[in-house]
Design a protein around this motif. Sequence first.
Motif, PDB file in Angstrom:
ATOM      1  N   GLY A 154      44.601  55.523  -5.484  1.00 48.84           N
ATOM      2  CA  GLY A 154      44.832  54.495  -4.618  1.00 48.84           C
ATOM      3  C   GLY A 154      46.118  53.776  -5.889  1.00 48.84           C
ATOM      4  O   GLY A 154      46.892  53.166  -5.699  1.00 48.84           O
ATOM      5  N   PRO A 155      45.782  53.940  -7.279  1.00 46.33           N
ATOM      6  CA  PRO A 155      46.709  53.819  -7.664  1.00 46.33           C
ATOM      7  C   PRO A 155      48.332  54.271  -7.899  1.00 46.33           C
ATOM      8  O   PRO A 155      49.460  53.458  -7.855  1.00 46.33           O
ATOM      9  CB  PRO A 155      46.864  54.708  -9.382  1.00 46.33           C
ATOM     10  CG  PRO A 155      46.066  55.278  -9.092  1.00 46.33           C
ATOM     11  CD  PRO A 155      44.677  54.927  -8.058  1.00 46.33           C
ATOM     12  N   TYR A 156      48.270  54.636  -6.552  1.00 42.67           N
ATOM     13  CA  TYR A 156      49.797  55.540  -6.267  1.00 42.67           C
ATOM     14  C   TYR A 156      50.584  54.278  -4.895  1.00 42.67           C
ATOM     15  O   TYR A 156      51.645  54.905  -4.368  1.00 42.67           O
ATOM     16  CB  TYR A 156      50.320  57.201  -6.046  1.00 42.67           C
ATOM     17  CG  TYR A 156      49.736  57.274  -6.828  1.00 42.67           C
ATOM     18  CD1 TYR A 156      50.689  57.776  -7.713  1.00 42.67           C
ATOM     19  CD2 TYR A 156      48.773  58.241  -7.255  1.00 42.67           C
ATOM     20  CE1 TYR A 156      50.318  58.346  -9.008  1.00 42.67           C
ATOM     21  CE2 TYR A 156      48.506  58.547  -8.637  1.00 42.67           C
ATOM     22  CZ  TYR A 156      49.360  59.490  -9.559  1.00 42.67           C
ATOM     23  OH  TYR A 156      48.968  60.067 -10.363  1.00 42.67           O
ATOM     24  N   GLU A 157      49.294  53.898  -4.575  1.00 45.19           N
ATOM     25  CA  GLU A 157      49.873  53.211  -3.305  1.00 45.19           C
ATOM     26  C   GLU A 157      50.681  51.884  -3.188  1.00 45.19           C
ATOM     27  O   GLU A 157      51.995  51.685  -2.561  1.00 45.19           O
ATOM     28  CB  GLU A 157      48.859  52.263  -2.732  1.00 45.19           C
ATOM     29  CG  GLU A 157      47.723  53.218  -1.879  1.00 45.19           C
ATOM     30  CD  GLU A 157      46.229  52.959  -1.200  1.00 45.19           C
ATOM     31  OE1 GLU A 157      46.573  51.398  -1.298  1.00 45.19           O
ATOM     32  OE2 GLU A 157      45.533  52.673  -1.063  1.00 45.19           O
ATOM     33  N   ARG A 158      51.081  51.321  -5.025  1.00 48.49           N
ATOM     34  CA  ARG A 158      51.875  50.570  -4.606  1.00 48.49           C
ATOM     35  C   ARG A 158      53.291  50.945  -4.370  1.00 48.49           C
ATOM     36  O   ARG A 158      54.251  50.218  -4.509  1.00 48.49           O
ATOM     37  CB  ARG A 158      51.518  49.973  -6.215  1.00 48.49           C
ATOM     38  CG  ARG A 158      51.987  51.063  -7.483  1.00 48.49           C
ATOM     39  CD  ARG A 158      51.726  49.846  -8.884  1.00 48.49           C
ATOM     40  NE  ARG A 158      52.309  50.284 -10.004  1.00 48.49           N
ATOM     41  CZ  ARG A 158      53.177  50.607 -10.321  1.00 48.49           C
ATOM     42  NH1 ARG A 158      53.776  50.140 -10.314  1.00 48.49           N
ATOM     43  NH2 ARG A 158      53.711  52.032 -11.328  1.00 48.49           N
TER      44      ARG A 158
ATOM     45  N   ARG B 105      41.204  58.863  -2.247  1.00 50.85           N
ATOM     46  CA  ARG B 105      41.084  57.567  -2.122  1.00 50.85           C
ATOM     47  C   ARG B 105      40.916  56.638  -2.873  1.00 50.85           C
ATOM     48  O   ARG B 105      42.413  56.813  -3.487  1.00 50.85           O
ATOM     49  CB  ARG B 105      40.421  57.053  -1.086  1.00 50.85           C
ATOM     50  CG  ARG B 105      40.366  55.740  -0.686  1.00 50.85           C
ATOM     51  CD  ARG B 105      39.850  55.210  -0.098  1.00 50.85           C
ATOM     52  NE  ARG B 105      38.411  54.271  -0.451  1.00 50.85           N
ATOM     53  CZ  ARG B 105      37.836  54.505  -0.647  1.00 50.85           C
ATOM     54  NH1 ARG B 105      36.680  54.222   1.046  1.00 50.85           N
ATOM     55  NH2 ARG B 105      36.549  54.723  -1.541  1.00 50.85           N
ATOM     56  N   ASP B 106      40.117  57.583  -3.527  1.00 48.40           N
ATOM     57  CA  ASP B 106      40.054  57.034  -5.177  1.00 48.40           C
ATOM     58  C   ASP B 106      40.978  57.251  -6.126  1.00 48.40           C
ATOM     59  O   ASP B 106      42.337  56.683  -6.602  1.00 48.40           O
ATOM     60  CB  ASP B 106      38.188  57.417  -5.714  1.00 48.40           C
ATOM     61  CG  ASP B 106      37.538  55.857  -5.573  1.00 48.40           C
ATOM     62  OD1 ASP B 106      37.969  55.306  -3.619  1.00 48.40           O
ATOM     63  OD2 ASP B 106      36.543  56.361  -5.626  1.00 48.40           O
ATOM     64  N   TRP B 107      41.460  58.691  -5.353  1.00 52.90           N
ATOM     65  CA  TRP B 107      42.465  58.981  -6.717  1.00 52.90           C
ATOM     66  C   TRP B 107      43.892  58.184  -6.379  1.00 52.90           C
ATOM     67  O   TRP B 107      44.952  58.038  -7.013  1.00 52.90           O
ATOM     68  CB  TRP B 107      42.354  60.603  -6.790  1.00 52.90           C
ATOM     69  CG  TRP B 107      43.261  61.080  -7.547  1.00 52.90           C
ATOM     70  CD1 TRP B 107      42.804  61.489  -8.874  1.00 52.90           C
ATOM     71  CD2 TRP B 107      45.415  61.873  -7.677  1.00 52.90           C
ATOM     72  NE1 TRP B 107      44.134  62.503  -9.165  1.00 52.90           N
ATOM     73  CE2 TRP B 107      45.244  62.198  -8.873  1.00 52.90           C
ATOM     74  CE3 TRP B 107      45.696  61.851  -6.616  1.00 52.90           C
ATOM     75  CZ2 TRP B 107      46.808  62.498  -8.615  1.00 52.90           C
ATOM     76  CZ3 TRP B 107      46.585  62.232  -5.826  1.00 52.90           C
ATOM     77  CH2 TRP B 107      47.444  62.525  -7.358  1.00 52.90           C
TER      78      TRP B 107
END
Length: 120
Positions: A93-97, A89-91
Amino acid sequence: MTAIGVPEERLREDRLFSALANPTRREVLRLLRVEGPQSVQRLADHFDMRRPSLSEHLKVLREAGLVSERRKGRERHYRLEAGPLSEVRDWLGPYERFWPEAVEDLHGLPDHGEAGDAGA
């Protein structure tokens, strides 16, 4: 750092993603999530493979920290260890946008189901 110069964190992350890359191992995780801890035999009943093959998948999951093993007499029971999934999930996260944009792009596509119905 390991002896070959790769940070231990990177190796742990690689083991985790490698374990999750296989559909059989993802199904094992799903079964453990839905049905709770299970023996190897009970897990094996869900797959069309020999127990040694399933044991190899369980070993990969164990090494990635995704399952734990407990001996009960002569049987081995496996339990889901979901903690490492927070690393995934943390990895991600930055791609969710980027995901809302991709979904919006899909709204602009023609509905192929309607086109297929027109000829019927």
